[in-house]
Design a protein around this motif. Structure first.
Motif, short mmCIF file in Angstrom:
data_model
loop_
_atom_site.label_atom_id
_atom_site.label_comp_id
_atom_site.label_asym_id
_atom_site.label_seq_id
_atom_site.Cartn_x
_atom_site.Cartn_y
_atom_site.Cartn_z
N HIS A 1 45.97 49.21 41.09
CA HIS A 1 45.37 50.55 41.21
C HIS A 1 44.22 50.52 42.21
O HIS A 1 44.02 51.46 42.96
CB HIS A 1 44.84 51.02 39.85
CG HIS A 1 45.93 51.38 38.88
ND1 HIS A 1 46.34 52.68 38.67
CD2 HIS A 1 46.71 50.60 38.10
CE1 HIS A 1 47.31 52.67 37.77
NE2 HIS A 1 47.56 51.43 37.42
N GLU B 1 39.76 58.73 37.41
CA GLU B 1 40.84 58.09 36.66
C GLU B 1 40.32 56.83 35.96
O GLU B 1 39.54 56.07 36.52
CB GLU B 1 41.92 57.70 37.69
CG GLU B 1 43.19 57.16 37.08
CD GLU B 1 44.09 56.53 38.17
OE1 GLU B 1 45.13 56.01 37.80
OE2 GLU B 1 43.71 56.58 39.37
N ILE B 2 40.76 56.62 34.73
CA ILE B 2 40.42 55.39 34.00
C ILE B 2 41.71 54.62 33.70
O ILE B 2 42.68 55.20 33.20
CB ILE B 2 39.70 55.71 32.66
CG1 ILE B 2 38.38 56.45 32.90
CG2 ILE B 2 39.48 54.44 31.85
CD1 ILE B 2 37.19 55.59 33.26
N VAL B 3 41.71 53.35 34.07
CA VAL B 3 42.89 52.51 33.83
C VAL B 3 42.47 51.35 32.94
O VAL B 3 41.46 50.70 33.21
CB VAL B 3 43.40 51.92 35.17
CG1 VAL B 3 44.64 51.08 34.93
CG2 VAL B 3 43.67 53.00 36.18
N VAL B 4 43.20 51.12 31.87
CA VAL B 4 42.91 49.95 31.03
C VAL B 4 43.74 48.78 31.56
O VAL B 4 44.95 48.90 31.73
CB VAL B 4 43.22 50.24 29.55
CG1 VAL B 4 43.00 48.99 28.70
CG2 VAL B 4 42.36 51.39 29.04
N ASP B 5 43.07 47.68 31.86
CA ASP B 5 43.76 46.55 32.48
C ASP B 5 44.71 45.85 31.50
O ASP B 5 44.31 45.42 30.43
CB ASP B 5 42.74 45.53 33.00
CG ASP B 5 43.44 44.36 33.69
OD1 ASP B 5 44.43 44.63 34.41
OD2 ASP B 5 43.02 43.21 33.51
N VAL C 1 40.36 40.47 36.61
CA VAL C 1 40.79 41.46 37.61
C VAL C 1 40.44 41.01 39.03
O VAL C 1 41.27 41.13 39.94
CB VAL C 1 40.15 42.84 37.30
CG1 VAL C 1 40.54 43.86 38.36
CG2 VAL C 1 40.57 43.32 35.91
N ALA D 1 45.98 46.16 36.72
CA ALA D 1 44.98 47.14 37.16
C ALA D 1 44.54 46.90 38.60
O ALA D 1 44.18 47.84 39.31
CB ALA D 1 43.78 47.14 36.23
N ASP E 1 35.11 57.08 40.50
CA ASP E 1 36.36 57.77 40.87
C ASP E 1 37.55 57.01 40.30
O ASP E 1 38.55 57.60 39.95
CB ASP E 1 36.45 57.85 42.40
CG ASP E 1 35.27 58.60 42.97
OD1 ASP E 1 35.20 59.82 42.75
OD2 ASP E 1 34.39 57.96 43.58
N LEU E 2 37.42 55.69 40.27
CA LEU E 2 38.45 54.87 39.62
C LEU E 2 37.73 53.88 38.71
O LEU E 2 36.89 53.10 39.17
CB LEU E 2 39.28 54.11 40.68
CG LEU E 2 40.27 53.08 40.11
CD1 LEU E 2 41.32 53.72 39.22
CD2 LEU E 2 40.94 52.29 41.24
N GLY E 3 38.05 53.93 37.44
CA GLY E 3 37.44 53.00 36.49
C GLY E 3 38.49 52.08 35.91
O GLY E 3 39.54 52.54 35.46
N VAL E 4 38.24 50.79 35.97
CA VAL E 4 39.16 49.82 35.38
C VAL E 4 38.48 49.19 34.17
O VAL E 4 37.43 48.55 34.31
CB VAL E 4 39.56 48.72 36.40
CG1 VAL E 4 40.34 47.61 35.70
CG2 VAL E 4 40.37 49.32 37.54
N VAL E 5 39.05 49.42 33.00
CA VAL E 5 38.52 48.80 31.79
C VAL E 5 39.17 47.43 31.68
O VAL E 5 40.36 47.32 31.39
CB VAL E 5 38.82 49.65 30.54
CG1 VAL E 5 38.20 48.99 29.30
CG2 VAL E 5 38.30 51.06 30.71
N GLY E 6 38.39 46.40 31.98
CA GLY E 6 38.96 45.06 31.96
C GLY E 6 37.91 44.02 32.29
O GLY E 6 36.77 44.36 32.63
#
Lengths: 320, 263
Positions: free
Chosen positions: B252, B241-245, A308, B249, A298-303
């Motif tokens: 979020h 939703e996709i967030v690039v850190d 993080v 981030a 549902d929420l994806g963080v690319v990092g």
């Protein structure tokens, strides 16, 4: 044909009833008129609990004398079935002991076994299996005679009490086992965990290879603690020896259905996804934008989890 | 024990993650027409068997496998690791076999090798039924310890750490016995070049169902006591939703946790 009678094998650890037993009893009651339970060890202490979920009788094979449950429970059930007093179906948990009992029983009375069941049709005759990481549902049914052995994954059904009276307890004799019963438990070891149990927690924070090294698993534990949740793991880091097997979420590990599942540094192999894709909310943090885990998040963080997570932990600590 | 003959049950499965697997639309059998490889889960049993035979100071590892089309590519990998020989049961009559039939076939093949110990994985990576090790033990009249994360031999007795929900039990079992091992129980070796070359010449005995004294009608689709009635796509979970850190981030994640009232 319908299922008139179902026996549920009640799995336990020490003397506590495993929660999956209540799920199976609830479902058994919905698909069959008569539900009885089979267990090992002390039965009178749990007869009220078992009765409250709809079983009218609770049969125990008694004290195992250090033996494993599989051979004794299977042999006792097999005697009843061969004697003509068997049920239409037997439900077992997809647990260590559940699979042992099912395998022994299957070979002993020559009936097939269906494992990894995640749902049943209304009449209880058709089984559902999540395959290929849960992307497809396969339906199956038993075709032969004799009770079908249904091995059901935990968390497939919601437990509901029936308000039934205490189950009537009796003891089933175990026939002479011979060599099949020769294994003996010498000692039991409990791995200490703090906080809620992995398969019962509302919040699960899991770590995978993306953590980089075993020491970084502390980030997972810290975050889980702050969120009053339980720490989990992918198979990759369990195999690598970073954390004990009891932390593993997935096909070969535990099935979890928390309010939120936070996958950290986990790419999302099908083996993992099948154990967590029923979480209400999924948050994933992973360096690789193409990681399959993002397709179900549902929420994806690319990092980088190592950047993080410390920030997230610090921010949560500040909130107090 | 001066001599330890170990049978390791191995499965040859389609290469790649389960997400690349396909079922045949009419038979509902797993499509196995591509390259088959040694199931990684089985490499732990192979390694364990090799180590136990070495420790005993004698004996060997025999592989037992059931596969269509005389498939040996996965077996060669395990032979290259150091197994001495293999028994392969390959027969068109076996197509559509359920777990119990498979266990009957494997048990009959295992018997021919007269092992002191039988090692298996806890479950295969493609079918993951997870009952076959115990079914084999029951058919052969042997004790079994499943989900073993540590295995040590002393004399004619084996001590195993068996996984439990809360930790593990230490379990003792006399030989012969069936032991299923979890991934990670030992570190599987990589086949050496010498091993790969040697594997090409190692004996693979190929058998039909009738060679095992079993009836064709008792195995395969004919002998299965269960059938697949349908396959349908599961309700798909949508990507959100996709967030690039870029350093922010984590906020979020905090907002999301607030929104679902976890914090």
């Amino acid at each position: 044909m319908a299922l008139n009678s179902v026996w549920v094998v009640v799995d336990r650890s020490a003397d506590k009833v495993a929660s999956v037993a209540f799920e199976l009893l609830t479902k058994a009651r919905q698909v069959a008129a008569s539900v009885e339970a089979v267990t090992w060890g002390d039965a009178s202490g749990i007869a009220e609990q078992i009765g409250a979920y709809g079983a009218t009788a609770l049969h125990t094979v008694g004290d195992l004398g250090g033996g494993l449950p599989g051979p004794a429970v299977a042999a006792a059930i097999a005697e009843k079935v061969s004697g003509g007093s068997g049920p239409d179906a037997i439900f077992l948990a997809q647990s260590y002991n559940g699979r042992d009992i099912a395998g022994r029983l299957s070979a002993r009375i020559d009936v097939p076994v269906l494992t990894n069941i995640v749902n049943l049709s209304e009449d209880g005759l058709t089984t559902e299996h999540a395959i290929f990481g849960g992307t497809e549902i396969l339906n199956a049914k038993f075709t032969g005679s004799g009770p079908g052995l249904y091995v059901i994954r935990a968390k497939s059904f919601a437990p509901e009490e029936s308000g039934g009276a205490a189950a009537a307890v009796d003891t089933w004799a175990v026939p002479e086992l011979g060599p099949v019963g020769a294994a003996r438990i010498v000692s039991s070891h409990v791995e200490e965990t703090q906080g809620p149990k992995l398969d019962e927690a509302a919040v699960v924070v899991s770590g995978g290879r993306g953590l980089g090294d075993a020491g970084s698993y502390k980030l997972i534990e810290d975050l889980a603690k702050l969120l009053k949740g339980a720490p989990g793991a992918s198979r990759a880091i369990v195999d690598a020896g970073w954390v004990p097997y009891s932390h593993q979420v997935g096909q070969t590990g535990k099935t979890v259905k928390p309010t939120v599942y936070i996958a950290c540094g986990i790419s999302g192999a099908t083996q993992h996804m099948v154990g967590m894709k029923s979480a209400k909310n999924i948050i994933a943090v992973n360096k690789d934008q193409e990681a399959p885990i993002f397709s179900i998040s549902d929420l994806g963080v690319v990092g980088d989890v190592k950047k993080v997570l410390p920030q997230l932990i610090e921010a949560l600590q500040k909130r107090g | 024990m001066k001599h330890m003959n170990v049978v390791v049950c191995v499965k040859q499965i389609p290469d790649g993650d389960q997400s690349s697997y396909k079922l045949d639309p009419s038979s509902h059998n797993l499509v196995r027409d591509g390259k088959l490889i040694l199931d990684e889960s089985d490499s732990y049993g192979v390694e364990m068997g090799l180590q136990l035979a070495e420790q005993a100071g004698g004996g060997e590892v025999t592989l037992v496998s059931m596969a269509p089309g005389s498939e040996t590519s996965g077996l060669r990998t395990a032979l290259a690791m150091g197994a001495a020989k293999a028994i392969l049961v390959s027969d068109p009559a076996l197509a559509g076999s359920d777990a119990l039939s498979t266990a009957k076939v494997l048990a009959a093949a295992i018997k021919r090798a007269e092992p002191d110990l039988i090692l298996t994985a806890t479950e295969s990576s493609d079918g993951y039924t997870g009952t076959i090790p115990v079914q084999i033990a029951e058919i052969l009249g042997l004790p079994a310890v499943t989900f073993s994360k540590s295995v040590t031999v002393s004399g004619d007795k084996i001590t195993v750490e068996r996984q439990t929900e809360e930790g593990y039990d230490q379990v003792e079992v006399p030989l012969p016995a069936v032991i299923s091992v979890t991934a990670g129980v030992v570190e599987p070796r990589y086949p050496s070049f010498k091993g790969i070359m040697a594997a090409k010449g190692k004996p693979v005995e190929e058998l039909k169902v009738s060679d095992l004294g079993l009836d064709d009608a008792s195995v395969g689709r004919a002998g299965a006591g269960q059938e697949v009635t349908g396959v349908e796509p599961a309700e798909a979970r949508k990507a959100g939703e996709i967030v690039v850190d870029e350093g922010e981030a984590f906020q979020h994640i905090i907002s999301y946790l607030e929104r679902i009232k976890v914090i």
